[in-house]
Design an enzyme around this catalytic site. Structure first.
Site, mmCIF file in Angstrom:
data_model
loop_
_atom_site.group_PDB
_atom_site.id
_atom_site.type_symbol
_atom_site.label_atom_id
_atom_site.label_comp_id
_atom_site.label_asym_id
_atom_site.label_seq_id
_atom_site.Cartn_x
_atom_site.Cartn_y
_atom_site.Cartn_z
ATOM 1 N N LYS A 1 0.758 -1.237 -0.224
ATOM 2 C CA LYS A 1 -0.108 -0.466 0.209
ATOM 3 C C LYS A 1 0.720 1.237 -0.018
ATOM 4 C CE LYS A 1 -3.890 1.601 0.731
ATOM 5 N NZ LYS A 1 -4.184 2.731 -0.887
ATOM 6 N N LYS B 1 5.361 1.404 8.796
ATOM 7 C CA LYS B 1 4.559 2.546 9.300
ATOM 8 C C LYS B 1 2.911 1.330 9.354
ATOM 9 C CE LYS B 1 3.842 6.323 7.041
ATOM 10 N NZ LYS B 1 3.567 7.427 6.776
ATOM 11 N N LYS C 1 4.997 1.545 -3.286
ATOM 12 C CA LYS C 1 4.995 3.214 -3.164
ATOM 13 C C LYS C 1 5.422 3.337 -4.512
ATOM 14 C CE LYS C 1 4.930 7.358 -1.547
ATOM 15 N NZ LYS C 1 3.937 7.292 0.077
ATOM 16 N N THR D 1 -4.808 12.293 8.114
ATOM 17 C CA THR D 1 -3.204 13.056 8.950
ATOM 18 C C THR D 1 -3.094 13.637 9.936
ATOM 19 O OG1 THR D 1 -3.110 12.264 6.680
ATOM 20 C CG2 THR D 1 -1.127 12.571 7.626
ATOM 21 N N ASN E 1 -2.847 20.068 4.155
ATOM 22 C CA ASN E 1 -3.938 19.595 4.645
ATOM 23 C C ASN E 1 -3.463 18.791 5.583
ATOM 24 O OD1 ASN E 1 -4.394 17.118 4.817
ATOM 25 N ND2 ASN E 1 -5.964 16.992 3.416
ATOM 26 N N SER F 1 -7.557 5.022 4.752
ATOM 27 C CA SER F 1 -6.749 4.390 3.497
ATOM 28 C C SER F 1 -7.333 2.891 3.386
ATOM 29 C CB SER F 1 -5.806 4.652 2.894
ATOM 30 O OG SER F 1 -5.841 5.638 2.755
HETATM 31 P P1 NAD Z 1 0.149 19.689 1.592
HETATM 32 O O1 NAD Z 1 0.351 19.840 -0.059
HETATM 33 O O2 NAD Z 1 -1.200 20.008 1.503
HETATM 34 O O3 NAD Z 1 0.782 20.881 1.989
HETATM 35 C C1 NAD Z 1 2.345 20.953 2.153
HETATM 36 C C2 NAD Z 1 2.559 22.661 3.290
HETATM 37 O O4 NAD Z 1 3.770 22.650 3.149
HETATM 38 C C3 NAD Z 1 1.743 23.888 1.992
HETATM 39 O O5 NAD Z 1 1.367 24.686 2.870
HETATM 40 C C4 NAD Z 1 3.056 24.328 1.230
HETATM 41 O O6 NAD Z 1 2.920 25.909 1.264
HETATM 42 C C5 NAD Z 1 4.035 23.660 2.871
HETATM 43 N N1 NAD Z 1 5.401 24.036 1.964
HETATM 44 C C6 NAD Z 1 5.903 24.218 1.247
HETATM 45 N N2 NAD Z 1 7.310 24.411 1.081
HETATM 46 C C7 NAD Z 1 7.831 24.577 2.016
HETATM 47 C C8 NAD Z 1 8.860 25.375 2.703
HETATM 48 N N3 NAD Z 1 10.071 25.411 2.152
HETATM 49 N N4 NAD Z 1 8.980 25.924 3.409
HETATM 50 C C9 NAD Z 1 7.490 25.872 4.656
HETATM 51 N N5 NAD Z 1 6.468 24.885 4.344
HETATM 52 C C10 NAD Z 1 6.625 24.352 2.919
HETATM 53 O O7 NAD Z 1 0.604 18.116 2.028
HETATM 54 P P2 NAD Z 1 0.163 17.901 3.343
HETATM 55 O O8 NAD Z 1 -0.031 16.294 2.531
HETATM 56 O O9 NAD Z 1 -0.277 18.685 3.942
HETATM 57 O O10 NAD Z 1 1.703 16.893 2.828
HETATM 58 C C11 NAD Z 1 2.386 17.591 3.851
HETATM 59 C C12 NAD Z 1 3.751 16.463 4.466
HETATM 60 O O11 NAD Z 1 3.249 15.131 5.911
HETATM 61 C C13 NAD Z 1 4.106 15.452 3.868
HETATM 62 O O12 NAD Z 1 5.954 15.206 3.688
HETATM 63 C C14 NAD Z 1 3.675 14.536 3.081
HETATM 64 O O13 NAD Z 1 4.485 13.305 2.969
HETATM 65 C C15 NAD Z 1 2.935 13.946 5.004
HETATM 66 N N6 NAD Z 1 2.416 13.632 4.859
HETATM 67 C C16 NAD Z 1 1.023 13.874 4.463
HETATM 68 C C17 NAD Z 1 -0.343 12.997 3.987
HETATM 69 C C18 NAD Z 1 -1.837 13.228 4.111
HETATM 70 O O14 NAD Z 1 -2.515 12.475 4.029
HETATM 71 N N7 NAD Z 1 -1.914 13.830 3.494
HETATM 72 C C19 NAD Z 1 0.004 11.723 4.986
HETATM 73 C C20 NAD Z 1 0.599 11.396 5.450
HETATM 74 C C21 NAD Z 1 2.806 12.036 5.596
#
Ligand code: NAD
Length: 437
Positions: free
Chosen positions: A76, A100, A112, A196, A227, A364
């Protein structure tokens, strides 16, 4: 034209990722042979995807899908569209997914995928053709009982919908369970959007019980207001925590009294700009706040620091300057291994990514279960089940850290995951079993 980032590109990321296993090995109940098995991905697929562009030209993109380990269940993991995708990175991300899923006890292995591409340079129709083309190439490699993709960086619910539809066309069967993170009308799950952030929030609530703090006394800084970052900030704010700093890719802001998080979310999601505002209905007014950089945010004198944006933001150059005593890793891989050592020596408690952001893959999993059953749950049921899993696994890992005198929650989380993985691999037979029989 998309081009491969070299066959060995990113190898270092994978090698570095599997190093964590050796550290956790001494605390885990796992046969050395089972551990060795986890250092090698089960299967790797590289594909070329020809895409007809809007101007009539043809581009060929390189994509990967890696299935790391499926001993505990189908693999997954998300699909990433990014110019920096490499085989090594996809292998590392698949490996983290295996850990995880085992850390939180959901019956999946790790997988992945990714395409080397900058989707910001493409039209929506070009992205749709590329997404369907990728599924054409990997259709025999994935499946609801073998390998189940999901969204990752620069892929979203609509792309998951196209992919599910393409897979269903190829197999001549409506197959929603082949992919998660779909739009709700196409079989997505309620509660996936904030899963998350909510999972990370449940971890903090368990810490709150253990440390017996009063939320009103606790200050929090969140890097990345996307998010995951928005939802953890929203839930903490609703409980009275003071969210004193937030940032996005353009920079951050600090306000000692704390921000009204719903107002920030309303403004950011309507205007795409992060502004210090207080909103009443549709009317928002600016409030006073200091502009800070993303680097300054990480070094603020706060109680809890939540990196929720990118990999490798805490490194050996800033780890000594971090003042927060608790770090909740909502992003994947925000702390380099050197920073990890420095912070652990300084007694900073890090709730590691394979636990703190596992709420996403957990919901998920719920989506897949609902698709297979053809029966959909209420939001309360999704949240209750997520709460049960996150608090149970948080406490198991924390207790293991204390009981076995392990120096970090990260090592305890890997040891906890390895014990589950070890039990599964050993059930299939190791050298010890065959020698004794
Ligand atoms: P997203 O795209 O919704 O949000 C990312 C945020 O980070 C945005 O606000 C963006 O402006 C900001 N950002 C980008 N570059 C930046 C920088 N240089 N400095 C500071 N902020 C910056 O993404 P997301 O889904 O919220 O994911 C964020 C992290 O969480 C990632 O590492 C992702 O792998 C991890 N993650 C997300 C999920 C999920 O379900 N959304 C699950 C597991 C892990």
């Amino acid at each position: 034209m998309g081009k491969a980032n070299g066959p060995n590109a990113g190898t270092g990321i994978f090698e570095d990722a599997i190093k964590r296993l050796d550290k956790a090995f001494e605390y885990a109940e796992i046969d050395a042979e089972a551990l060795e098995k986890l250092k090698h991905p089960k299967a790797i697929l590289e594909v070329s995807i020809p895409v007809r562009m809007d101007d009539g030209s043809l581009n060929i993109y390189t994509g990967y899908r890696v299935r790391h380990d499926d001993t505990r269940g189908p693999t997954k993991g998300g699909i990433r569209y990014h110019p920096g995708v490499s085989l090594g990175e996809v292998k590392a991300l698949a490996f983290w997914m295996t850990c995880k899923c085992a850390a939180v006890g959901i019956p999946f292995g790790g997988g992945k995928g990714g395409i080397i591409v900058n989707p910001k340079e493409m039209s929506a129709l070009e992205i749709e053709r590329m997404s369907r083309g990728f599924i054409d190439r990997i259709a025999d490699f994935i499946g609801p009982e073998t390998d189940i993709p999901a969204p990752d960086v620069y892929t979203n619910a609509m792309i998951m919908g196209w992919m599910m539809n393409q897979y269903s066309i190829i197999k001549r069967q409506h197959t929603p369970a082949v992919i998660t993170g779909k739009p709700i009308p196409l079989g997505g799950s309620l509660g996936r959007d904030d899963a998350t952030g909510r999972g990370a929030y449940y971890c903090i609530k368990e810490l709150e019980k253990r440390r017996e703090w009063n939320p009103g006394d606790i200050t929090v800084a969140v890097q990345g207001f996307g998010n995951a970052g928005q939802h953890v900030a929203r839930l903490l704010h609703a409980d009275g925590y003071r969210i004193v700093a937030v940032s996005d890719s353009k920079g951050g802001m600090y306000r000692e009294q704390g921000f009204d998080v719903p107002s920030l979310m309303q403004n950011k999601n309507e205007s795409r700009v992060l502004r210090a505002v207080y909103c009443k209905g549709a009317l928002c007014e600016l409030v006073e706040a200091d502009q800070i950089t993303n680097e300054q945010l990480l070094e603020l004198d706060v109680d809890i620091l939540i990196p929720a944006a990118l990999e490798n933001v805490l490194t050996k150059s800033n780890a000594k300057k971090v003042k927060a005593k608790i770090i909740i890793e909502v992003a994947n891989g925000p702390t380099s291994s050197e920073a990890d050592e420095i912070l652990t020596e300084r007694d900073v408690l890090i709730v590691p990514d394979i636990l703190a952001n596992a709420g996403g893959v957990t919901v998920s999993y719920f989506e897949w279960v609902q698709n297979k059953a053809g029966y959909y749950w209420e939001l309360e049921e999704v949240q209750e089940r997520l709460h049960t899993i996150m608090s149970r696994e948080f406490n198991a890992i924390y207790d293991m850290m204390v009981e076995k005198k392990i120096d970090s929650m990260r090592t305890a989380a890997y040891a906890h995951a390895l014990t589950r993985l070890g039990a599964a691999v050993e059930s299939t037979g190791t050298a010890k079993y065959y020698k004794n029989n």
